[in-house]
Scaffold this motif. Structure first.
Motif, PDB file in Angstrom:
ATOM      1  N   ARG A   1       0.899  -1.227   0.017  1.00 19.70           N
ATOM      2  CA  ARG A   1       0.135  -0.121  -0.051  1.00 19.70           C
ATOM      3  C   ARG A   1       0.890   1.151   0.229  1.00 19.70           C
ATOM      4  NH1 ARG A   1      -1.694   4.087   2.850  1.00 19.70           N
ATOM      5  NH2 ARG A   1      -0.476   3.429   4.576  1.00 19.70           N
ATOM      6  N   SER A   2       1.926   1.083   0.507  1.00 18.06           N
ATOM      7  CA  SER A   2       2.814   2.455   1.019  1.00 18.06           C
ATOM      8  C   SER A   2       3.789   2.544  -0.079  1.00 18.06           C
ATOM      9  CB  SER A   2       3.389   2.370   2.253  1.00 18.06           C
ATOM     10  OG  SER A   2       4.329   1.267   2.313  1.00 18.06           O
ATOM     11  N   THR A   3       3.909   1.843  -1.156  1.00 14.57           N
ATOM     12  CA  THR A   3       5.197   1.679  -1.924  1.00 14.57           C
ATOM     13  C   THR A   3       4.529   1.434  -3.857  1.00 14.57           C
ATOM     14  OG1 THR A   3       5.407  -0.748  -1.771  1.00 14.57           O
ATOM     15  CG2 THR A   3       6.884   0.776  -0.343  1.00 14.57           C
ATOM     16  N   VAL A   4       3.193   1.056  -3.706  1.00 17.85           N
ATOM     17  CA  VAL A   4       2.831   0.618  -5.178  1.00 17.85           C
ATOM     18  C   VAL A   4       1.508   1.462  -5.272  1.00 17.85           C
ATOM     19  CG1 VAL A   4       2.061  -0.980  -6.582  1.00 17.85           C
ATOM     20  CG2 VAL A   4       3.796  -1.646  -4.959  1.00 17.85           C
ATOM     21  N   THR A   5       1.780   2.337  -6.449  1.00 20.08           N
ATOM     22  CA  THR A   5       0.518   3.284  -6.630  1.00 20.08           C
ATOM     23  C   THR A   5       0.101   3.261  -7.866  1.00 20.08           C
ATOM     24  OG1 THR A   5       2.229   4.877  -7.528  1.00 20.08           O
ATOM     25  CG2 THR A   5       1.845   5.265  -5.217  1.00 20.08           C
ATOM     26  N   SER A   6       0.506   2.149  -8.963  1.00 22.39           N
ATOM     27  CA  SER A   6      -0.237   2.192 -10.065  1.00 22.39           C
ATOM     28  C   SER A   6      -0.223   0.800 -10.245  1.00 22.39           C
ATOM     29  CB  SER A   6       0.782   2.757 -11.159  1.00 22.39           C
ATOM     30  OG  SER A   6       0.683   2.434 -12.638  1.00 22.39           O
TER      31      SER A   6
END
Length: 608
Positions: free
Chosen positions: A142-147
Motif C-alpha cells: 500500500r505504501s510503495t505501489v501506486t499504479s
C-alpha cells in the motif's frame, strides 16, 4: 591412522565429520520437556532426530537445528527458491517484530487470541512476534505501489514464525517457533488472482515432486487467515494430526473439517442439536437448532460460517433428540425446543435427509408448514439449508456419488489460499484500474520448512535402525566410511562426485567423510545408519584384499526388486536398506544404474 583431520587433500573440510558438531547418542530426549505427549510415532521420530544429532530441544516447543538439520533446511529452501523464482516470486525479508495496529484493522488481533506472542516495549507500545505476515505485506505494498502497472506482485520470504501453542508437541511438527515460507500475491482483478492461485498450486506440486515423498492435495478450510479458495498439501502418515477423506472412485480429497459426504443410509433418520453462542462467563447469548443425518456430528467449523461469534465468544453444542424418524418429526422436535427463541433453524440439507427434503413434495410441505407455524408464534420461520454435518469414512462421495470416502491420517506441510480483498479492503489497498478504484485481490501461500524436515523423517523411516532421507534434501547424499584404506578416500570422493544421470550429479559437493578414526568401527557403522545418508560407501576388509567396497543404499522408495541384480552385482537387503559389494572400478556404473532406476522419482531440477 586416518589422520584426515590434518590432511585434507581432495576432501573439503566441511565434509569431514570430525569437524562437525554432531552429538549422536544412544538415547534421545524427544519431547521430554513438552507439556503434552503426542502420538508414539511422532515422539519416536523426535527422539530419532535428537539421537542422531539433528535437533536439540531448548525448551517446550523450541529447538536448535544442528548442522545436519540446517543442511536439510538449506536444501528445502533452495528448492523453494528455484520453483518460486520460475513463477515470478521475489524474495524479501520482513520484520519479525510487528506492531499491533494493522492487526486491529483486520480484526485478527481479537480472532487470533492467545496464540499471539505479544510484548510491550519501553514506550508502552504493544508488539507482536509474527505468526504470519498478511497485514505487514499489505501495508508494504500500500505504501510503495501506486499504479496498476506494477501488478501482479508475488512476494515471499522464509523466516522464523512464532505461535504460543497451548500444548507444544511432536517435535518440529507443532512447536512454538518454526521456519516457514510465506508468499503473498497481489493482482488487480479477481480473475487474475484466481489464475495466480492455480499457477502457484502447480508450482507447489513441482516443489513437492522434487522433495521426493508421496503427497496428496486436499480441499481445505481457510481458517482464521480467511479467503474462499483453499488447498492443503499433505504427507500421508499414520502419526499425522489431520484426517483426510478421499474418494475411492474419482479422487476427490478434502480435509475432514471441510469435506462433504453423503450418508448412505436409506432411512431418513435425523439427530437434532442446539448450538449456543456463549461468552467467557458461559452465559448463552443466542441459540439455534441444527438437524443433521443420524450418527453424524454437526460441524462446528461449517456452522461457524453461519453463526458469527465475537471476541471471547465460543460455540457450544448440546443434543436435543436422536434417531428421529423423518423430516417432520425432526422439525417438531426442533420447534418445541425453540420455544421463544428468535433464531432461524439451521436445517442440514445433506445426504438422505437433504434429498428427502428437496425432492419429496410431502417433505417440502412439512418444511413450509413448520415455517408457517413458527411465524404464527412470532418467530422467524426460515430455514438455512446447507451442509452442516461432519463427513466421515463410509459416506458416499459428494462429487461422483459412486465412490466411497475413506479416511487416512496425514501431516499438513503446505497450505495455499485465495484471500480476495479481506486484507486489502481493511487496510485500504486499492488501485485505479479501468477508470475504477478497486481493492487489490490477494492470495497467500505457505510451506512449513522445519515441519517438512520432521515430516519427511517421519514418513521415510522404517523403524528403530535410523533415519532415511530422499536424495533431494539429505544433509549429504553420500557418505564414505574408511575403516581401512584412508589414503584412497580422495579417490573415492572424486569418483562419487562425477556420478550423474541426465546432467544431474547428486553427489557433487554433497559427500560426507567419516574421518573419526578415534572411534570404534562398530560405532561409526551405526552412526552412518542412524544419520540416514542415502548412499554409504564402506572401505572395509574386502577393500584391502579385493578392491571391493560395501555400498549401503538407504533411499526411500527404492525397492530391492528393482535393483537386486545390477550389472551382475548381487544386491541384498530389506525394506530399510539394500547392500552390495562392488569393485571400485565398477562403483560408478553401479550407482548410475541405481540412480537411473529412480529417475522418475528424482524430480531432476532443470539444469541452469
Amino acid at each position: 591412522m586416518f589422520g584426515m583431520r590434518r590432511h585434507s587433500t581432495g576432501v573439503p573440510q566441511n565434509s569431514r565429520l570430525s569437524w562437525m558438531l554432531l552429538p549422536t547418542n544412544k538415547t534421545g530426549k524427544g519431547d521430554s520437556k513438552s507439556s503434552s505427549s503426542s502420538s508414539i510415532s511422532s515422539n519416536d521420530t523426535t527422539d530419532m532426530l535428537t539421537k542422531a544429532g539433528y535437533i536439540h530441544q531448548s525448551s517446550a516447543g523450541i529447538f536448535t537445528l544442528m548442522p545436519m538439520a540446517q543442511r536439510v533446511v538449506d536444501k528445502i529452501e533452495r528448492i523453494v527458491d528455484e520453483e518460486l523464482g520460475r513463477v515470478g516470486g521475489q524474495k524479501l525479508a520482513m520484520p519479525t517484530l510487528l506492531t499491533q495496529n494493522s492487526w486491529l484493522k483486520t480484526g485478527r488481533w481479537e480472532s487470533t487470541g492467545e496464540e499471539l506472542f505479544s510484548l510491550t516495549d519501553r514506550r508502552g507500545s504493544t508488539m507482536i512476534l509474527g505468526p504470519t505476515h498478511e497485514e505487514e505485506v499489505t501495508e508494504l505494498v500500500r505504501s510503495t505501489v501506486t499504479s496498476h502497472r506494477r501488478y501482479p506482485l508475488r512476494l515471499y520470504q522464509t523466516t522464523r514464525k512464532f505461535r504460543d501453542e497451548t500444548r507444544p508437541r511432536a517435535g518440529l511438527l507443532r512447536g512454538r517457533e518454526f521456519i516457514m515460507k510465506d508468499m503473498y500475491s497481489f493482482d488487480v482483478t479477481k480473475e487474475k488472482a484466481i489464475e495466480t492461485f492455480w499457477t502457484l498450486e502447480a508450482a507447489y506440486r513441482k516443489f513437492f515432486d522434487r522433495i521426493g515423498v508421496p503427497y496428496v492435495v486436499a480441499d481445505a478450510d481457510s481458517g482464521n487467515i480467511g479467503g474462499t479458495l483453499s488447498k492443503e498439501f499433505h504427507f500421508v502418515n499414520g502419526s499425522g494430526e489431520d484426517t483426510l477423506l478421499e474418494c475411492t472412485n474419482c479422487g476427490y480429497t478434502a480435509n475432514e473439517e471441510r469435506a462433504q459426504g453423503v450418508p448412505t443410509s436409506r432411512q431418513p433418520l435425523a439427530d437434532v442439536y442446539c448450538v449456543m453462542v456463549q461468552n467467557a462467563a458461559k452465559e448463552t447469548l443466542s441459540a439455534r437448532a441444527v438437524v443433521v443425518p443420524k450418527d453424524h456430528m454437526p460441524s462446528m467449523l461449517k456452522i461457524s460460517k453461519e453463526i458469527p461469534t465475537g471476541p471471547k465468544q465460543s460455540l457450544v453444542l448440546a443434543s436435543i433428540g436422536s434417531g428421529i424418524n423423518g423430516v417432520g418429526e425432526a422439525l417438531d422436535v426442533a420447534a418445541k425446543w425453540q420455544g421463544s427463541l428468535r433464531n432461524p433453524l439451521l436445517l442440514d440439507g445433506s445426504a438422505t435427509l437433504v434429498d428427502s427434503c428437496l425432492r419429496d413434495p410431502g417433505a417440502q410441505t412439512q418444511c413450509a408448514t413448520h415455517g408457517a407455524e413458527l411465524q404464527h408464534r412470532g418467530l422467524d420461520g426460515t430455514a438455512s439449508w446447507g451442509d452442516w454435518h461432519v463427513a466421515q469414512s463410509g459416506d458416499a462421495c459428494p462429487r461422483c456419488r459412486s465412490g466411497v470416502l475413506q479416511a487416512q491420517r496425514s501431516i499438513e506441510v503446505g497450505h495455499i489460499f485465495y484471500l480476495g480483498d479481506k486484507y486489502s479492503r481493511a487496510m485500504e489497498l486499492s488501485v485505479l484500474y479501468e477508470n475504477k478504484q478497486t481493492s487489490v485481490q490477494m492470495g497467500c501461500y505457505g510451506i512449513g520448512i522445519s515441519r517438512i524436515l520432521q515430516a519427511v523423517a517421519e514418513c521415510c523411516q522404517t523403524g528403530k535402525r535410523g533415519l532415511r532421507w530422499p536424495l533431494s534434501i539429505a544433509p549429504y547424499a553420500a557418505a564414505v566410511l574408511p575403516l581401512v584404506g584412508a589414503d584412497r578416500v580422495p579417490e573415492v570422493y572424486a569418483l562419487l562426485s562425477e556420478i550423474g544421470v541426465g546432467g544431474y550429479r547428486p553427489f557433487s559437493d554433497n559427500i560426507a567423510v567419516d574421518d573419526r578414526d578415534h572411534l570404534r568401527p562398530g560405532f561409526r557403522l551405526n552412526d552412518v545408519e542412524l544419520l540416514g545418508f542415502p548412499v554409504t560407501v564402506v572401505l572395509g576388509k574386502r577393500f584391502s584384499t579385493a578392491e571391493e567396497v560395501e555400498v549401503q543404499l538407504r533411499i526411500p522408495h527404492l525397492r530391492l526388486a528393482t535393483v537386486e541384480s545390477v550389472d551382475g552385482i548381487r544386491v541384498s537387503g530389506d525394506d530399510h536398506d539394500c547392500r552390495a559389494y562392488v569393485k571400485l572400478d565398477k562403483l560408478s556404473a553401479f550407482l548410475t544404474t541405481v540412480l537411473q532406476s529412480l529417475a522418475d522419482s528424482l524430480a531432476v531440477p532443470v539444469p541452469k
